[in-house]
Structures are given as C-alpha cells and as structure tokens.
Design a protein around this motif. Structure first.
Motif, short mmCIF file in Angstrom:
data_model
loop_
_atom_site.label_atom_id
_atom_site.label_comp_id
_atom_site.label_asym_id
_atom_site.label_seq_id
_atom_site.Cartn_x
_atom_site.Cartn_y
_atom_site.Cartn_z
N THR A 6 0.85 -1.18 0.00
CA THR A 6 0.00 0.00 0.00
C THR A 6 0.89 1.24 0.00
OG1 THR A 6 -0.06 0.15 2.41
CG2 THR A 6 -1.76 -1.20 1.35
N GLU A 7 0.29 2.40 -0.13
CA GLU A 7 1.05 3.65 -0.10
C GLU A 7 1.84 3.82 1.19
OE1 GLU A 7 -1.37 7.06 -0.92
OE2 GLU A 7 -2.10 6.20 -2.80
N ASP A 8 1.32 3.26 2.29
CA ASP A 8 2.04 3.39 3.56
C ASP A 8 2.89 2.16 3.89
OD1 ASP A 8 -0.65 2.64 3.57
OD2 ASP A 8 -1.00 3.18 5.63
N GLY A 9 3.19 1.34 2.89
CA GLY A 9 4.17 0.27 3.05
C GLY A 9 3.65 -1.03 3.65
N MET A 10 2.35 -1.20 3.72
CA MET A 10 1.79 -2.46 4.23
C MET A 10 1.57 -3.40 3.05
SD MET A 10 1.50 -1.84 7.38
CE MET A 10 1.64 -0.36 8.35
N GLU A 11 1.78 -4.68 3.29
CA GLU A 11 1.52 -5.67 2.25
C GLU A 11 0.03 -5.66 1.95
OE1 GLU A 11 0.35 -9.14 0.34
OE2 GLU A 11 0.00 -8.98 2.50
N MET A 12 -0.34 -5.66 0.70
CA MET A 12 -1.71 -5.41 0.26
C MET A 12 -2.74 -6.43 0.79
SD MET A 12 -3.45 -3.18 -1.59
CE MET A 12 -2.29 -2.44 -2.74
N THR A 13 -2.45 -7.71 0.72
CA THR A 13 -3.42 -8.71 1.19
C THR A 13 -3.68 -8.53 2.68
OG1 THR A 13 -2.66 -10.24 -0.51
CG2 THR A 13 -3.93 -11.19 1.29
N TRP A 14 -2.63 -8.29 3.44
CA TRP A 14 -2.73 -8.04 4.88
C TRP A 14 -3.55 -6.77 5.14
CZ3 TRP A 14 -1.74 -10.76 9.14
CH2 TRP A 14 -1.58 -10.10 10.35
N ALA A 15 -3.27 -5.74 4.39
CA ALA A 15 -3.96 -4.46 4.57
C ALA A 15 -5.46 -4.58 4.28
CB ALA A 15 -3.34 -3.38 3.68
N VAL A 16 -5.81 -5.26 3.20
CA VAL A 16 -7.21 -5.36 2.80
C VAL A 16 -7.99 -6.33 3.69
CG1 VAL A 16 -8.76 -6.12 0.94
CG2 VAL A 16 -6.79 -4.68 0.42
N ASN A 17 -7.42 -7.51 3.92
CA ASN A 17 -8.16 -8.54 4.64
C ASN A 17 -8.12 -8.40 6.16
OD1 ASN A 17 -8.79 -9.67 2.21
ND2 ASN A 17 -7.47 -11.44 2.42
N GLU A 185 -2.00 -5.78 19.41
CA GLU A 185 -0.99 -4.75 19.68
C GLU A 185 -0.22 -4.38 18.42
OE1 GLU A 185 1.12 -6.67 22.85
OE2 GLU A 185 -0.49 -6.30 24.29
N VAL A 186 0.18 -5.38 17.64
CA VAL A 186 0.91 -5.14 16.39
C VAL A 186 0.03 -4.38 15.40
CG1 VAL A 186 1.87 -6.31 14.36
CG2 VAL A 186 2.52 -7.06 16.65
N SER A 187 -1.24 -4.76 15.32
CA SER A 187 -2.16 -4.10 14.39
C SER A 187 -2.37 -2.65 14.78
CB SER A 187 -3.50 -4.85 14.38
OG SER A 187 -3.31 -6.19 13.98
N LEU A 188 -2.47 -2.37 16.07
CA LEU A 188 -2.58 -0.97 16.52
C LEU A 188 -1.36 -0.16 16.07
CD1 LEU A 188 -4.00 -0.90 20.16
CD2 LEU A 188 -4.99 0.12 18.11
N GLU A 189 -0.20 -0.74 16.25
CA GLU A 189 1.04 -0.07 15.81
C GLU A 189 0.99 0.20 14.30
OE1 GLU A 189 4.45 -2.36 17.00
OE2 GLU A 189 3.86 -2.31 19.11
N GLN A 190 0.55 -0.78 13.54
CA GLN A 190 0.53 -0.64 12.09
C GLN A 190 -0.44 0.45 11.63
OE1 GLN A 190 -0.06 -4.86 10.93
NE2 GLN A 190 1.86 -4.60 9.81
N ILE A 191 -1.62 0.54 12.24
CA ILE A 191 -2.57 1.55 11.79
C ILE A 191 -2.20 2.94 12.27
CG2 ILE A 191 -4.47 -0.08 11.51
CD1 ILE A 191 -5.68 1.11 14.11
N GLN A 192 -1.33 3.03 13.27
CA GLN A 192 -0.92 4.33 13.79
C GLN A 192 0.34 4.84 13.12
OE1 GLN A 192 -0.79 3.54 18.00
NE2 GLN A 192 -3.01 3.64 18.19
N SER A 193 1.02 3.98 12.36
CA SER A 193 2.27 4.41 11.72
C SER A 193 2.03 5.13 10.41
CB SER A 193 3.20 3.22 11.51
OG SER A 193 2.63 2.28 10.66
#
Length: 193
Positions: A6-17, A185-193
């Motif tokens: 994604t634009e913010d560097g997350m792997e697309m399948t992980w980001a969408v699903n 916890e990891v997901s919170l970090e990812q959406i806040q970065s």
C-alpha cells in the motif's frame, strides 16, 4: 501472485483482509459499545493453510512472495494468514467488549462462486474454474452472515467462529489467546504508523 504494498508500506493482502476491518472497527468501537452492536468479520476455512500461524517476523510478506515460497503457494499462505488474523481479531475483540453489550463474531462462508482469485494468473483461474463446480451460490455463502447479524439465537455469545450457522472449531493457532493479544498490539502499531 505478486507482492504489492500500500502507499504506507503495508503488504496489500494483509492491509485489505485484516488491517482494514481492524481499523474500521477501532474507529467505530465507542459507537459500537454504546449501541450494543455486532461486529462480524468474514474469515475462511482457508485459515487452516497458515500452518506456521502468523509470521510476525514477516508482516510485509517478503519471504512469502520470494522464491521458492512463491512457487509453493506463497500468495495462498498469505491469504491464509489474513484469515487466521480475522479469527484472532474476533477473539481478542470479544474480550475487549465484555460487559458492553457489543459482540464480535466471525464466520466461514464456505467455498462461494465469485470472481475471487481471478487476478492471480492462469493457474489460479484454472483452479477456481474447477472449484466453481463445487461452490455454493453467493446467497448460500451469505446465510451465516445474515444470521449472525439478525438472529436472537446468538444473543449473549461473542468471540466465536461459525460455519453454516454453527460454532465451529478453528485451528489451534486460531485459538491462541496470547497470539490474539499480540496481533491486536501489532495491528494498533501498524494503523498508527
């Protein structure tokens, strides 16, 4: 079949699903608690392909999409990890909603005849064409979702995984409460970065 970010560097399948429903739910959490809402996440029988669980050391899926992993169904394993994440998310969310009146559920719609996996090359298209012969129509795949949203039968229940309107047992990886907490916890970090 190719690793995309994604634009913010997350792997697309992980980001969408996973991250998208996680983000939406956390943005709405206060309203959901106030209204006693039901949060329903679409998981999948496919979570069983995540034999190693969620590989927290490879959340951007570099190894998953690299050779030789890619040749050994790397994209399918990544999909499985995201569906495993859906179940773990539901479990942890249910704990965090206790006493609020809001509930969390996830379900397996079964093998549904849709255009799923059509953009992943000829092998995936051929596989899906064969699988469509054994697939259920979208209306049948949606039955458990509609039932979860509307049924009085599940009042007071939360945190379960359902198949065909029945509580189903997911894999041991999907039942690990410590992994569910870590994923949150990891997901919170990812959406806040």
């Amino acid at each position: 079949m190719e690793r995309k970010l994604t634009e913010d560097g997350m792997e697309m399948t992980w980001a969408v699903n996973h991250l998208a429903p996680f983000l939406l739910t956390t943005l709405l959490i206060d309203r959901l608690k106030q209204s006693g809402g039901r949060i329903i996440t679409t998981a999948s029988y496919g979570h069983k392909m995540a034999k190693e669980g969620i590989r927290f050391d490879d959340l951007t899926a570099e190894r998953c999409y690299s050779l030789p992993h890619r040749l050994l169904l790397g994209a399918s394993v990544r999909y499985a990890e995201t569906k495993l994440a859906n179940i773990l998310f539901t479990s942890e969310l249910a704990k965090r909603l206790q006493g609020t009146g809001a509930t969390a559920h996830c379900f397996n719609p079964g093998l549904v005849s849709t255009n799923f996996n059509q953009g992943n090359g000829w092998a995936a298209q051929l596989t899906m064409a064969i699988m469509k012969l054994y697939s259920r129509p979208p209306e049948k795949g949606a039955e458990t979702l509609v039932w979860l949203a509307d049924s009085d039968e599940i009042s007071g229940q939360s945190g379960h995984y359902y198949t065909d309107k029945q509580i189903d047992a997911p894999t041991p990886h999907a039942q690990d409460s410590e992994t569910a907490k870590r994923l949150w916890e990891v997901s919170l970090e990812q959406i806040q970065s």
